[in-house]
Write an enzyme that holds these catalytic residues in place. Structure first.
Site, PDB file in Angstrom:
ATOM      1  N   ASP A  32       0.824  -1.255  -0.007  1.00 27.80           N
ATOM      2  CA  ASP A  32      -0.091   0.051  -0.062  1.00 27.80           C
ATOM      3  C   ASP A  32       0.740   1.232  -0.095  1.00 27.80           C
ATOM      4  O   ASP A  32       1.949   1.188   0.871  1.00 27.80           O
ATOM      5  CB  ASP A  32      -0.640   0.111   1.060  1.00 27.80           C
ATOM      6  CG  ASP A  32      -2.212   0.931   1.223  1.00 27.80           C
ATOM      7  OD1 ASP A  32      -3.345   0.635   1.001  1.00 27.80           O
ATOM      8  OD2 ASP A  32      -1.783   2.347   1.023  1.00 27.80           O
ATOM      9  N   ILE A  33       0.579   2.281  -0.814  1.00 24.20           N
ATOM     10  CA  ILE A  33       1.362   3.625  -0.902  1.00 24.20           C
ATOM     11  C   ILE A  33       1.192   4.465   0.368  1.00 24.20           C
ATOM     12  O   ILE A  33       2.364   5.177   0.646  1.00 24.20           O
ATOM     13  CB  ILE A  33       0.625   4.217  -2.026  1.00 24.20           C
ATOM     14  CG1 ILE A  33       1.868   5.152  -2.676  1.00 24.20           C
ATOM     15  CG2 ILE A  33      -0.400   4.982  -1.926  1.00 24.20           C
ATOM     16  CD1 ILE A  33       1.641   5.698  -4.152  1.00 24.20           C
ATOM     17  N   ASN A  87     -13.021  -3.065   2.340  1.00 24.24           N
ATOM     18  CA  ASN A  87     -13.910  -1.681   2.304  1.00 24.24           C
ATOM     19  C   ASN A  87     -14.740  -1.918   1.250  1.00 24.24           C
ATOM     20  O   ASN A  87     -14.423  -2.304   0.177  1.00 24.24           O
ATOM     21  CB  ASN A  87     -13.132  -0.545   2.268  1.00 24.24           C
ATOM     22  CG  ASN A  87     -12.358  -0.365   3.554  1.00 24.24           C
ATOM     23  OD1 ASN A  87     -12.848  -0.537   4.743  1.00 24.24           O
ATOM     24  ND2 ASN A  87     -11.039   0.206   3.588  1.00 24.24           N
ATOM     25  N   GLY A  93     -15.706   3.804   3.331  1.00 23.89           N
ATOM     26  CA  GLY A  93     -14.826   4.709   2.707  1.00 23.89           C
ATOM     27  C   GLY A  93     -13.722   4.051   1.776  1.00 23.89           C
ATOM     28  O   GLY A  93     -12.579   4.488   1.490  1.00 23.89           O
ATOM     29  N   GLN A  94     -14.464   3.202   0.910  1.00 24.67           N
ATOM     30  CA  GLN A  94     -13.738   2.757  -0.247  1.00 24.67           C
ATOM     31  C   GLN A  94     -13.324   3.893  -1.161  1.00 24.67           C
ATOM     32  O   GLN A  94     -14.255   4.418  -1.692  1.00 24.67           O
ATOM     33  CB  GLN A  94     -14.454   1.667  -1.034  1.00 24.67           C
ATOM     34  CG  GLN A  94     -14.092   1.050  -2.104  1.00 24.67           C
ATOM     35  CD  GLN A  94     -14.957   0.134  -2.915  1.00 24.67           C
ATOM     36  OE1 GLN A  94     -15.951  -0.208  -2.499  1.00 24.67           O
ATOM     37  NE2 GLN A  94     -14.197  -0.671  -3.868  1.00 24.67           N
ATOM     38  N   HIS A 100     -10.125  -5.008  -3.466  1.00 26.20           N
ATOM     39  CA  HIS A 100      -8.866  -5.156  -2.898  1.00 26.20           C
ATOM     40  C   HIS A 100      -8.884  -5.716  -1.345  1.00 26.20           C
ATOM     41  O   HIS A 100      -9.868  -5.257  -0.684  1.00 26.20           O
ATOM     42  CB  HIS A 100      -7.851  -4.037  -2.937  1.00 26.20           C
ATOM     43  CG  HIS A 100      -8.680  -2.575  -2.594  1.00 26.20           C
ATOM     44  ND1 HIS A 100      -9.505  -2.147  -3.395  1.00 26.20           N
ATOM     45  CD2 HIS A 100      -8.579  -1.963  -1.497  1.00 26.20           C
ATOM     46  CE1 HIS A 100      -9.742  -1.096  -2.583  1.00 26.20           C
ATOM     47  NE2 HIS A 100      -9.273  -0.936  -1.633  1.00 26.20           N
ATOM     48  N   LEU A 101      -8.083  -6.666  -1.004  1.00 28.48           N
ATOM     49  CA  LEU A 101      -8.283  -6.976   0.449  1.00 28.48           C
ATOM     50  C   LEU A 101      -6.875  -6.701   1.093  1.00 28.48           C
ATOM     51  O   LEU A 101      -5.542  -6.545   0.473  1.00 28.48           O
ATOM     52  CB  LEU A 101      -7.861  -8.502   0.399  1.00 28.48           C
ATOM     53  CG  LEU A 101      -7.633  -9.258   1.776  1.00 28.48           C
ATOM     54  CD1 LEU A 101      -9.147  -9.292   2.446  1.00 28.48           C
ATOM     55  CD2 LEU A 101      -7.276 -10.797   1.287  1.00 28.48           C
ATOM     56  N   HIS A 102      -7.188  -5.639   2.126  1.00 30.14           N
ATOM     57  CA  HIS A 102      -5.867  -5.042   2.757  1.00 30.14           C
ATOM     58  C   HIS A 102      -5.411  -6.294   3.987  1.00 30.14           C
ATOM     59  O   HIS A 102      -6.238  -6.754   4.668  1.00 30.14           O
ATOM     60  CB  HIS A 102      -6.352  -4.043   3.667  1.00 30.14           C
ATOM     61  CG  HIS A 102      -7.082  -2.751   2.992  1.00 30.14           C
ATOM     62  ND1 HIS A 102      -6.127  -1.751   2.736  1.00 30.14           N
ATOM     63  CD2 HIS A 102      -8.295  -2.590   2.456  1.00 30.14           C
ATOM     64  CE1 HIS A 102      -6.939  -0.842   2.253  1.00 30.14           C
ATOM     65  NE2 HIS A 102      -8.215  -1.556   1.952  1.00 30.14           N
TER      66      HIS A 102
END
Ligand code: AMP
Ligand code: ZN
Length: 114
Positions: A32-33, A87, A93-94, A100-102
């Site tokens: 993640d950036i 999300n 808050g997507q 995507h899976l965090h």
């Protein structure tokens, strides 16, 4: 948004830079950036799916979770613990509309999830 302009599709195609963590036939994982913990990696299907509400495919969703486990192992947090988060939509808050899976860990996480 069409997949041509989707930033995560661009990452899969190599048109946008990312730090790759894992890749298989169907999934791609990258850092993640804007990490929210010492370990914060995103796992995405290579196919453009806007979010979890767009798919009822049990194989895809099952494999997404297994790819998340794999990433946790690769990042060395499988034993210490980690959190998997998806999300969906406005209230969550997507911000990127490509499923995507965090994978979050590497430190003691806030017990409050919301
Ligand atoms: P979400 O809020 O669940 O939609 O999460 C989107 C995530 O994508 C956020 O954690 C962002 O920091 C991350 N993100 C956005 N653009 C990039 C990028 N180019 N490379 C890596 N992560 C990104
Ligand atoms: Zn996409």
């Amino acid at each position: 948004m069409a997949s041509a302009e989707c930033i995560f599709c661009k990452i899969v195609r190599g048109e946008l830079e990312s730090t790759k963590v894992y890749e298989d036939e169907d999934f791609f994982a990258f850092e993640d950036i804007n990490p929210q913990a010492r370990v914060h990696t995103l796992v995405i299907p290579k196919a453009h799916i806007t979010g979890i509400e767009e798919t009822d495919d049990p194989a895809l969703l099952g494999k997404l979770l297994l790819a998340g486990k794999k990433v946790a192992q690769l990042k060395g947090v499988d034993r210490s613990g980690y959190r998997l988060v998806i999300n969906s939509g406005k209230d969550a808050g997507q911000t990127v509309f490509h499923l995507h899976l965090h994978v979050i860990g590497g430190e003691l996480l806030n017990p409050r999830m919301a």
